[in-house]
Enzyme design. Structure first.
Site, PDB file in Angstrom:
ATOM      1  N   ARG A  21       0.847  -1.211   0.000  1.00 42.33           N
ATOM      2  CA  ARG A  21       0.000   0.000   0.000  1.00 42.33           C
ATOM      3  C   ARG A  21       0.874   1.249   0.000  1.00 42.33           C
ATOM      4  NH1 ARG A  21      -1.720   2.013   4.609  1.00 42.33           N
ATOM      5  NH2 ARG A  21      -2.486   0.102   5.573  1.00 42.33           N
ATOM      6  N   TYR A  36     -13.852  16.452 -18.273  1.00 41.55           N
ATOM      7  CA  TYR A  36     -14.290  15.063 -18.114  1.00 41.55           C
ATOM      8  C   TYR A  36     -15.427  14.988 -17.082  1.00 41.55           C
ATOM      9  CZ  TYR A  36     -14.167  10.130 -16.987  1.00 41.55           C
ATOM     10  OH  TYR A  36     -14.521   8.834 -16.766  1.00 41.55           O
ATOM     11  N   ASP A  72      -5.037  18.094 -16.693  1.00 46.03           N
ATOM     12  CA  ASP A  72      -5.386  16.713 -17.016  1.00 46.03           C
ATOM     13  C   ASP A  72      -4.852  16.446 -18.422  1.00 46.03           C
ATOM     14  OD1 ASP A  72      -6.566  14.346 -17.886  1.00 46.03           O
ATOM     15  OD2 ASP A  72      -8.414  14.680 -16.757  1.00 46.03           O
ATOM     16  N   LYS A 117      -6.339   5.186 -20.348  1.00 47.69           N
ATOM     17  CA  LYS A 117      -6.481   5.535 -21.758  1.00 47.69           C
ATOM     18  C   LYS A 117      -5.173   5.219 -22.500  1.00 47.69           C
ATOM     19  CE  LYS A 117     -10.351   6.924 -20.112  1.00 47.69           C
ATOM     20  NZ  LYS A 117     -10.630   8.256 -19.624  1.00 47.69           N
TER      21      LYS A 117
HETATM   22  C1  PLP Z   1     -11.186   8.686 -18.339  1.00 54.10           C
HETATM   23  C2  PLP Z   1     -10.761  10.032 -17.913  1.00 54.10           C
HETATM   24  C3  PLP Z   1     -10.591  10.329 -16.563  1.00 54.10           C
HETATM   25  C4  PLP Z   1     -10.907   9.333 -15.457  1.00 54.10           C
HETATM   26  O1  PLP Z   1     -10.014   8.273 -15.443  1.00 54.10           O
HETATM   27  P1  PLP Z   1     -10.388   6.795 -14.914  1.00 54.10           P
HETATM   28  O2  PLP Z   1      -9.132   6.040 -15.165  1.00 54.10           O
HETATM   29  O3  PLP Z   1     -11.555   6.350 -15.714  1.00 54.10           O
HETATM   30  O4  PLP Z   1     -10.723   6.926 -13.476  1.00 54.10           O
HETATM   31  C5  PLP Z   1     -10.135  11.593 -16.242  1.00 54.10           C
HETATM   32  N1  PLP Z   1      -9.875  12.520 -17.176  1.00 54.10           N
HETATM   33  C6  PLP Z   1     -10.044  12.275 -18.491  1.00 54.10           C
HETATM   34  C7  PLP Z   1      -9.737  13.339 -19.484  1.00 54.10           C
HETATM   35  C8  PLP Z   1     -10.491  11.033 -18.894  1.00 54.10           C
HETATM   36  O5  PLP Z   1     -10.662  10.794 -20.193  1.00 54.10           O
END
Ligand code: PLP
Length: 406
Positions: free
Chosen positions: A49, A101, A177, A202
């Protein structure tokens, strides 16, 4: 190390601390605990952890790629974003862009009690200033500014250098992000951001088989605060997922470059297609902010449009028909995987956007994620799906009708 090209660093980085056998693939430390030499003398690792050699190896590759001094891996993109947004304390403000998002909006608006979350226009004027942001910052009390560029799903571009300058002048922190571009194409820390967060689910992991998140920064105090919180809450990425992420990172460059070339071909074809009202793709010269976008992506890349394309269809019905009519694109959220996908954010990724947040994207907006299939197959599939009578592309045996798929 960083004199080497990023592609080399991605393939050769990620040595696991203390690996004794010369394993050429980083070992997976699938263990929750580490034996200590005595009750009072401790080794580098004690409990997964807190820290784990495989996760640490993945984090080293990510920090290097981002140009940060550290990176921390979380169980998902949202875990990384939540940890970062919670740096804002009750009574403080967070300013974020208008197109964001859906999950980030849900978290910010419903799980940050006492924190004032405001959507502001982050766009620049002709002088390269960000007037709406500057005005919002001037009211004081802002801890974080949160930006996505290109944004999801409208692929709006904002000028990160200008936003970083305004944010710094107001003594706030800029969080970007970076999911849409991945650090292969864009390095927000090098443009002045304090923190970059990713959904590694992603493009970074890239195979549609992991959920993971990353926070990278050059600010050691901030990293230590996030590390302590991640340890306390247990939101770190599990070792196997970290191993899969590292494996995915090896091929980040070739995957992104290849899919992006296809995405550009698809965007160009659809931009010339009368059945689509508008194509939103940062790699098109006509895309709003294309020049700013090009100026803040890595100059060494031949292309930087990314793998996500959004389409405005003439009606919600036409959007549904397109999504339901494709055979090769799977109808699913997420993007940046090896397989192409298609979605209507209004009903899918952005359905969770709460009232009072930024307006939800229209039901006429379709989002495509381009994967590694051949461009001609994807183009033929879209062409047929845009054709109201279009069953003609069902080449026997090659592409199965939807009913036959699971
Ligand atoms: C998918 C996504 C997230 C969230 O990520 P998870 O791995 O699904 O928790 C945050 N920001 C963007 C731009 C995303 O496409």
């Amino acid at each position: 190390m960083s004199l080497l090209d990023a592609s080399t660093r991605l393939v050769r980085g990620g040595d696991v601390a203390g690996e004794p056998h010369g394993a050429t693939s980083p070992p997976l430390y699938q263990t929750s605990t580490f034996r200590q030499s005595s009750a009072t003398e401790f080794g580098a690792f004690d409990y997964t952890r807190t820290d784990n050699p495989t996760r640490q190896a993945t984090e080293a590759v990510l920090a290097d790629l981002e140009g940060g001094t550290s990176a921390l891996c979380f169980a998902s993109g949202m875990a990384a974003i939540a940890a970062t947004l919670r740096l804002a304390r009750p009574g403080e403000r967070i300013l974020c862009g208008r197109d964001l998002y859906g999950g980030t909006q849900r978290f910010a608006h419903t799980h940050l009690p006492g924190v004032d979350v405001e959507h502001v226009d982050l766009s620049s004027d002709a002088d390269g200033r960000v007037p709406a942001l500057e005005a919002a910052l001037a009211r004081g009390g802002v801890r974080l500014v949160f930006a996505e560029t290109p944004s999801n799903p409208r692929l709006e571009i904002v000028d990160l250098r200008a936003i970083a300058a305004a944010t710094r002048a107001a003594d706030a922190r800029l969080v970007v992000d970076g999911t849409a571009m991945t650090p292969w194409l864009q390095a927000p820390l090098e443009l002045g951001a304090d923190v970059v967060v990713h959904s590694a689910t992603k493009g970074l992991a890239g195979h549609g088989d992991v959920t993971a998140g990353v926070v990278a920064t050059c600010d050691d105090a901030l990293r230590n605060e996030l590390f302590a919180r991640r340890n306390a809450e247990g939101s770190a990425l599990a070792p196997f997922e970290a191993w899969l992420l590292l494996r995915g990172l090896r091929t980040l460059g070739v995957r992104v470059d290849h899919a992006q070339e296809t995405a550009e071909a698809v965007a160009c074809a659809l931009a010339a297609d009368g059945r689509v009202n508008r194509v939103l793709y940062p790699g098109l010269a006509a895309h709003p902010g294309a020049v700013v976008h090009a100026s803040q992506t890595r100059p060494e890349r031949e292309r930087s449009g990314g793998v996500v394309i959004s389409l405005e269809l003439p009606s919600a019905l036409a959007a549904r028909r397109l999504v339901d009519g494709t055979r090769l694109f799977s109808t699913s959220v997420s993007f940046g995987g090896t397989a192409s996908s298609i979605s209507i954010p209004h009903f899918m990724s952005h359905a969770s956007v709460p009232d009072g947040a930024a307006p939800r994207p229209d039901a006429t907006l379709v989002r495509l994620s381009i994967g590694l299939e051949a461009a001609r197959d994807l183009l033929a599939d879209l062409d047929a799906a845009l054709d109201p009578g279009g069953e003609r592309h069902l080449e026997a045996g090659l592409i199965r009708p939807r009913a036959a798929r699971r």
